[in-house]
Structure formats: C-alpha cells, structure tokens
Write a protein that holds these residues in place. Structure first.
Motif, PDB file in Angstrom:
ATOM      1  N   GLY A 102       0.858  -1.194   0.000  1.00 36.77           N
ATOM      2  CA  GLY A 102       0.000   0.000   0.000  1.00 36.77           C
ATOM      3  C   GLY A 102       0.886   1.233   0.000  1.00 36.77           C
ATOM      4  O   GLY A 102       2.019   1.201   0.504  1.00 36.77           O
ATOM      5  N   SER A 103       0.395   2.334  -0.578  1.00 34.90           N
ATOM      6  CA  SER A 103       1.270   3.510  -0.649  1.00 34.90           C
ATOM      7  C   SER A 103       1.462   4.139   0.727  1.00 34.90           C
ATOM      8  O   SER A 103       2.472   4.793   0.980  1.00 34.90           O
ATOM      9  CB  SER A 103       0.757   4.532  -1.668  1.00 34.90           C
ATOM     10  OG  SER A 103      -0.522   4.987  -1.353  1.00 34.90           O
ATOM     11  N   LYS A 104       0.527   3.926   1.639  1.00 30.75           N
ATOM     12  CA  LYS A 104       0.701   4.449   3.002  1.00 30.75           C
ATOM     13  C   LYS A 104       2.001   3.914   3.613  1.00 30.75           C
ATOM     14  O   LYS A 104       2.735   4.652   4.272  1.00 30.75           O
ATOM     15  CB  LYS A 104      -0.499   4.044   3.866  1.00 30.75           C
ATOM     16  CG  LYS A 104      -0.457   4.595   5.275  1.00 30.75           C
ATOM     17  CD  LYS A 104      -1.706   4.184   6.030  1.00 30.75           C
ATOM     18  CE  LYS A 104      -1.774   4.851   7.391  1.00 30.75           C
ATOM     19  NZ  LYS A 104      -2.998   4.469   8.116  1.00 30.75           N
ATOM     20  N   TYR A 128      -2.722  14.746   3.565  1.00 31.48           N
ATOM     21  CA  TYR A 128      -2.817  13.397   4.135  1.00 31.48           C
ATOM     22  C   TYR A 128      -1.946  13.372   5.412  1.00 31.48           C
ATOM     23  O   TYR A 128      -0.740  13.669   5.341  1.00 31.48           O
ATOM     24  CB  TYR A 128      -2.296  12.429   3.072  1.00 31.48           C
ATOM     25  CG  TYR A 128      -2.424  10.959   3.358  1.00 31.48           C
ATOM     26  CD1 TYR A 128      -3.616  10.397   3.782  1.00 31.48           C
ATOM     27  CD2 TYR A 128      -1.332  10.114   3.149  1.00 31.48           C
ATOM     28  CE1 TYR A 128      -3.717   9.034   3.996  1.00 31.48           C
ATOM     29  CE2 TYR A 128      -1.429   8.745   3.362  1.00 31.48           C
ATOM     30  CZ  TYR A 128      -2.624   8.219   3.792  1.00 31.48           C
ATOM     31  OH  TYR A 128      -2.718   6.865   4.007  1.00 31.48           O
ATOM     32  N   ASN A 174       0.794  15.953  -3.529  1.00 35.26           N
ATOM     33  CA  ASN A 174      -0.259  14.983  -3.828  1.00 35.26           C
ATOM     34  C   ASN A 174      -1.299  15.608  -4.767  1.00 35.26           C
ATOM     35  O   ASN A 174      -2.119  16.398  -4.344  1.00 35.26           O
ATOM     36  CB  ASN A 174      -0.892  14.535  -2.487  1.00 35.26           C
ATOM     37  CG  ASN A 174      -2.239  13.867  -2.640  1.00 35.26           C
ATOM     38  OD1 ASN A 174      -3.180  14.161  -1.891  1.00 35.26           O
ATOM     39  ND2 ASN A 174      -2.359  12.960  -3.564  1.00 35.26           N
ATOM     40  N   ASN A 178      -5.958  15.072  -2.272  1.00 32.68           N
ATOM     41  CA  ASN A 178      -6.835  14.782  -1.149  1.00 32.68           C
ATOM     42  C   ASN A 178      -6.397  15.735  -0.033  1.00 32.68           C
ATOM     43  O   ASN A 178      -5.226  15.707   0.326  1.00 32.68           O
ATOM     44  CB  ASN A 178      -6.656  13.319  -0.704  1.00 32.68           C
ATOM     45  CG  ASN A 178      -7.412  13.008   0.570  1.00 32.68           C
ATOM     46  OD1 ASN A 178      -8.317  13.730   0.962  1.00 32.68           O
ATOM     47  ND2 ASN A 178      -7.018  11.924   1.232  1.00 32.68           N
ATOM     48  N   ASP A 206       2.690  11.892  -4.280  1.00 34.28           N
ATOM     49  CA  ASP A 206       1.705  10.863  -3.981  1.00 34.28           C
ATOM     50  C   ASP A 206       0.633  10.919  -5.074  1.00 34.28           C
ATOM     51  O   ASP A 206      -0.149  11.876  -5.141  1.00 34.28           O
ATOM     52  CB  ASP A 206       1.127  11.189  -2.592  1.00 34.28           C
ATOM     53  CG  ASP A 206       0.024  10.256  -2.158  1.00 34.28           C
ATOM     54  OD1 ASP A 206      -0.401   9.405  -2.957  1.00 34.28           O
ATOM     55  OD2 ASP A 206      -0.421  10.390  -0.991  1.00 34.28           O
ATOM     56  N   TYR A 209      -4.467   9.168  -6.777  1.00 32.40           N
ATOM     57  CA  TYR A 209      -5.777   9.432  -7.407  1.00 32.40           C
ATOM     58  C   TYR A 209      -5.692   9.777  -8.889  1.00 32.40           C
ATOM     59  O   TYR A 209      -6.652  10.306  -9.447  1.00 32.40           O
ATOM     60  CB  TYR A 209      -6.488  10.566  -6.645  1.00 32.40           C
ATOM     61  CG  TYR A 209      -6.852  10.190  -5.233  1.00 32.40           C
ATOM     62  CD1 TYR A 209      -8.029   9.492  -4.963  1.00 32.40           C
ATOM     63  CD2 TYR A 209      -6.021  10.501  -4.161  1.00 32.40           C
ATOM     64  CE1 TYR A 209      -8.361   9.127  -3.670  1.00 32.40           C
ATOM     65  CE2 TYR A 209      -6.339  10.143  -2.859  1.00 32.40           C
ATOM     66  CZ  TYR A 209      -7.509   9.451  -2.617  1.00 32.40           C
ATOM     67  OH  TYR A 209      -7.838   9.084  -1.339  1.00 32.40           O
ATOM     68  N   SER A 237      -0.687   3.818  -6.251  1.00 24.32           N
ATOM     69  CA  SER A 237      -1.407   2.782  -5.525  1.00 24.32           C
ATOM     70  C   SER A 237      -2.448   2.117  -6.398  1.00 24.32           C
ATOM     71  O   SER A 237      -3.066   2.764  -7.243  1.00 24.32           O
ATOM     72  CB  SER A 237      -2.096   3.431  -4.325  1.00 24.32           C
ATOM     73  OG  SER A 237      -2.902   2.488  -3.675  1.00 24.32           O
ATOM     74  N   SER A 239      -5.009   0.870  -4.914  1.00 22.16           N
ATOM     75  CA  SER A 239      -6.168   0.915  -4.010  1.00 22.16           C
ATOM     76  C   SER A 239      -7.396   1.566  -4.612  1.00 22.16           C
ATOM     77  O   SER A 239      -8.487   0.995  -4.606  1.00 22.16           O
ATOM     78  CB  SER A 239      -5.808   1.678  -2.738  1.00 22.16           C
ATOM     79  OG  SER A 239      -4.964   0.903  -1.925  1.00 22.16           O
ATOM     80  N   LYS A 240      -7.224   2.800  -5.095  1.00 21.23           N
ATOM     81  CA  LYS A 240      -8.394   3.579  -5.521  1.00 21.23           C
ATOM     82  C   LYS A 240      -8.766   3.243  -6.963  1.00 21.23           C
ATOM     83  O   LYS A 240      -9.933   3.130  -7.299  1.00 21.23           O
ATOM     84  CB  LYS A 240      -8.114   5.078  -5.393  1.00 21.23           C
ATOM     85  CG  LYS A 240      -7.314   5.478  -4.168  1.00 21.23           C
ATOM     86  CD  LYS A 240      -8.109   5.434  -2.883  1.00 21.23           C
ATOM     87  CE  LYS A 240      -7.177   5.598  -1.701  1.00 21.23           C
ATOM     88  NZ  LYS A 240      -7.779   5.963  -0.457  1.00 21.23           N
ATOM     89  N   ARG A 248      -3.730  -4.136  -0.173  1.00 19.45           N
ATOM     90  CA  ARG A 248      -2.435  -3.549   0.198  1.00 19.45           C
ATOM     91  C   ARG A 248      -1.380  -3.783  -0.898  1.00 19.45           C
ATOM     92  O   ARG A 248      -0.447  -4.567  -0.739  1.00 19.45           O
ATOM     93  CB  ARG A 248      -1.931  -4.080   1.562  1.00 19.45           C
ATOM     94  CG  ARG A 248      -2.935  -4.080   2.694  1.00 19.45           C
ATOM     95  CD  ARG A 248      -3.743  -2.797   2.811  1.00 19.45           C
ATOM     96  NE  ARG A 248      -2.925  -1.636   3.040  1.00 19.45           N
ATOM     97  CZ  ARG A 248      -3.119  -0.458   2.404  1.00 19.45           C
ATOM     98  NH1 ARG A 248      -4.083  -0.306   1.513  1.00 19.45           N
ATOM     99  NH2 ARG A 248      -2.328   0.555   2.656  1.00 19.45           N
TER     100      ARG A 248
HETATM  101  C1  LIG Z   1      -3.604  10.998  -0.462  1.00 21.30           C
HETATM  102  C2  LIG Z   1      -3.502   9.559  -0.102  1.00 21.30           C
HETATM  103  N1  LIG Z   1      -2.334   8.946  -0.210  1.00 21.30           N
HETATM  104  C3  LIG Z   1      -2.185   7.658   0.116  1.00 21.30           C
HETATM  105  C4  LIG Z   1      -3.245   6.916   0.585  1.00 21.30           C
HETATM  106  C5  LIG Z   1      -2.992   5.493   0.997  1.00 21.30           C
HETATM  107  O1  LIG Z   1      -3.481   4.582   0.093  1.00 21.30           O
HETATM  108  P1  LIG Z   1      -3.003   3.066   0.106  1.00 21.30           P
HETATM  109  O2  LIG Z   1      -2.124   2.855   1.307  1.00 21.30           O
HETATM  110  O3  LIG Z   1      -4.248   2.259   0.201  1.00 21.30           O
HETATM  111  O4  LIG Z   1      -2.240   2.864  -1.162  1.00 21.30           O
HETATM  112  C6  LIG Z   1      -4.496   7.516   0.737  1.00 21.30           C
HETATM  113  C7  LIG Z   1      -5.612   6.742   1.287  1.00 21.30           C
HETATM  114  O5  LIG Z   1      -6.666   7.229   1.596  1.00 21.30           O
HETATM  115  C8  LIG Z   1      -4.629   8.875   0.383  1.00 21.30           C
HETATM  116  O6  LIG Z   1      -5.793   9.512   0.500  1.00 21.30           O
END
Ligand SMILES: Cc1ncc(COP(=O)(O)O)c(C=O)c1O
Length: 388
Positions: A102-104, A128, A174, A178, A206, A209, A237, A239-240, A248
């Motif tokens: 996951g990018s987090k 973030y 980013n 977000n 980041d 999105y 990521s 994820s989205k 992850r």
């Molecule tokens: C701006 C931003 N970066 C990173 C993430 C993390 O995403 P993930 O760990 O699922 O790749 C999020 C998740 O909400 C996000 O909003």
C-alpha cells in the motif's frame, strides 16, 4: 507496571475523529440513522478478473514462501509497462520501481530513508496526515505549505522561507489532491522540479488518485515533467484505481538512488507483499481500462448529487474534477469542528472536519462518496435542509 510510551507516540496530536466517532456511536445506539461519509474507501468491489487471478495464484506453493523484499520482477515490470502506456514515462523495473504494501506504507517509511534528525520535510496543509506524522517519527520536522483557495490549492513555493528551504530535504506533494480534489498542471510541476534542484530537495509525489478524474481531465504523473526523475519519486497505488484498498498493493517509481534508499529501509523492516496479490496486481495493471469508466461514472454521479445538496444549502464548494471527495466551505461563523458536530447531531451525517488535515483546512469539511448512491442522495437531502 506502567508501560512507558516513546515520546513519538506519546506526543502524537489527539485523534481528532475520536470525539466524532464517540458521538456517532452514541446516536447509532439510540437508533438514529447516521450516514457516515467520512472515510475514502471504495464500496465498489474489486473487479472479478482480479479476484479470480488471486484465487488461482493463491494455490501455487511457489507463492507461499517469503516474497522478494522489493517486489516480484514481474510485478515491477507490469508497473513500468503501465507507466509507459499511461504516462509515456520509461522506467527501469529493476532499479526504478519498488513494490509497496500500500502507498501508506511507502509514504510512512520514506522519511526513515532520507531524513536525519532535525531535517525538515515540506508537507501540504491541508494534506494526508501520514506526511507530517512519518516525518516526525523519523526525527524530522514537518513544515506546512499552505494550500489556499486563492492559489488553486497549490503551494506557493516563493513563500517558503529561505532558511526552511535550506533545511528541507524532502517535499511531499499529492495531485489530484486529497482533500481539495484539484489537479496540478505541467507549469506547477515544472516549478517544483526547479525548486527541488536549487534546494537539493527530494520530491515525493503521492499519485494515488491519478486515475479517478472526470470531465475529460487527465491527471499528470510528476515523472512526465523533464528533470523530475533527477529530483523525485512517485507513489502509485492500486487501491483507488481498482477498488483494492484491502489488498495492500502499491509501488514507488522514479529516481534510482531514492528507490534504492526506500528499498533498503523496507528490506530491514518488512518482507514484501504476498506474491499471489502481486500476480493479481499484474492482472489489474495489464487490464487497467476494464470497468474503469463505469466506476468513475458512479463516483461522478454521486459527487454531482452531493454538490446539488450543497448548492441548495447555499454552501460553497470546489467542483471536484478528480478523486471521490467533495471539499467544501463550512458556513460563515462556524468552525470546521462545530459544523461537523452539528451535521452529525442535526442531520445525522458524518463529515470530516477540514482541520483534521492541517490548520489550513480550518473552515472546510470533506465528504467521501464511496458509499451506496441512495445513501448519498439521502445525505444530500439532509444537507440541503441544513440551516446554520
Ligand atoms: C492521499 C492519499 N495517499 C495515500 C493513501 C494510501 O493509500 P493506500 O495505502 O491504500 O495505497 C491515501 C488513502 O486514503 C490517500 O488519501
């Protein structure tokens, strides 16, 4: 025995959402119908062809052992191939891509690779929360870059004091952003490359999105900008884009030395991503357009439904051109926290107070439309009736 907490967690700011969560649960227990638009976590399931790919790969004993620390070569190749097709960016999968849990995870670990105690990291405000927290965990000092409406929610690089630019070794960015939902253009990214070069700052963009954008908008990769690979890396990521938040899986790409630094941290901390998940990730990347327009259409429709409710309530908002959030101004005379509390108790809708993303988020609130369309309609009706 009183277990001592390290200062790094003892001194974390209080969890802003805890009080809202407590109130929400209280109302739910009383039987109130609460619509929670707080968290950005897609309700649309992961596409079936990706799930099927995991089903098949999970049975292969080859994938049951420790994965490679930096990711399967085949996954990194698929990531590089996707970057080439999507952005026209050429990456060496062996040296310029590292797989992330996951990018987090990558964002949280990056400061450990690049910051020494006392070094500064420039972080967007609002932003973030992981950027400043991971900076602090690494002994660094986060310096907020205000994202203001009058600047199109882009940081004003000229406003960064010279002594801060001198001490800063990293900058987080980013876009699509977000929580403000705006995109960055080539001109801005070009200024970032120049600024980073002049001040020896590693840019960590980041890009979670980039694939969720509307009205013909086509978000850029930072790495498309000439010179960007000399000064930066990008977090991307699955994820989205593919509704895979629970899986992850992500990757970082760009500057070879920076990718190697992040890989070195990861080698010493984690043991990589389950290989069957990476195989499913390859399936996702190789078929990246399957169902994407349909998923985006669902978000666009929901965003428009919610914005209609805001208009009826006379609330100002930024038209979301990307992401699945709406960033809007709370009515005059109210703080973000007061507004979100009243939205909860009077309308039964959970919105995230903007100050949870930093001081410059004060006066704003965010909702996510990653929930059933009918619930978004109900939330919009309730908001439309809200009178400050
Ligand atoms: C701006 C931003 N970066 C990173 C993430 C993390 O995403 P993930 O760990 O699922 O790749 C999020 C998740 O909400 C996000 O909003």
């Amino acid at each position: 025995m009183n277990i001592k907490w390290a200062k790094r967690i003892e001194e974390l700011p209080p969890y802003l959402f805890a009080e809202i969560d407590r109130k929400k649960n209280e109302l739910v227990e009383k039987g109130v119908d609460v619509i929670d638009l707080g968290v950005g976590d897609p309700d649309i399931p992961t596409p079936e062809h990706i799930v099927q790919s995991l089903r098949e790969a999970s049975g292969d004993p080859e994938h049951h052992r420790y994965p490679s620390y930096v990711g399967m070569p085949a996954f990194r190749e698929a990531a590089a191939e996707w970057y080439s097709k999507r952005f026209g960016v050429t990456l060496d999968p062996a040296r310029e891509v590292v797989t992330l849990i996951g990018s987090k995870e990558g964002i949280a670990h990056a400061p450990l690779a690049f910051l020494d105690p006392g070094d500064m990291a420039l972080v967007p405000d609002p932003g973030y929360p992981v950027y400043p927290v991971s900076t602090t965990f690494a002994g660094g000092v986060p310096h907020p870059m205000p994202l203001l409406k009058e600047n199109g929610f882009l940081p004003d690089l000229d406003a960064i004091p010279a002594q801060v630019a001198e001490r800063a070794v990293m900058m987080f960015l980013n876009y699509p952003n977000n929580p403000t939902t705006v995109l960055a253009d080539e001109g801005f990214f070009g200024e970032v490359v120049d600024f980073a070069r002049e001040n020896d700052i590693l840019v960590c963009h980041d890009a979670a999105y980039t694939e969720i954008a509307f009205y013909g908008k086509n978000p850029l990769s930072f790495l498309e900008i000439p010179g960007a690979a000399d000064v930066g890396i990008e977090f991307h990521s699955l994820s989205k884009t593919f509704s895979m938040t629970g899986w992850r899986l992500a990757f970082a790409a760009g500057n070879e030395r920076a990718i190697a630094g992040l890989g070195k941290i990861k080698t010493n901390i984690d043991s990589g991503v389950f290989q069957a998940v990476q195989v499913a990730g390859i399936t996702a990347l190789e078929n990246s357009s399957v169902g994407l327009e349909e998923r985006k259409e669902v978000y666009r429709e929901r965003l428009e439904i919610f914005c209609q409710g805001l208009r009826e309530a006379g609330i100002e908002y930024t038209v979301p051109e990307a992401t699945f959030y709406v960033w809007f101004e709370v009515p005059e005379g109210m703080t973000s926290s007061e507004f979100s509390e009243r939205m909860l108790t009077e309308a039964g809708v959970v919105v995230t107070p903007g100050n949870g993303f930093g001081d410059c988020g004060e006066g704003y609130a965010r909702v996510s439309v990653t929930f059933d369309t009918q619930r978004i309609e109900q939330a919009a009706e309730r908001i439309a009736k809200f009178r400050p």
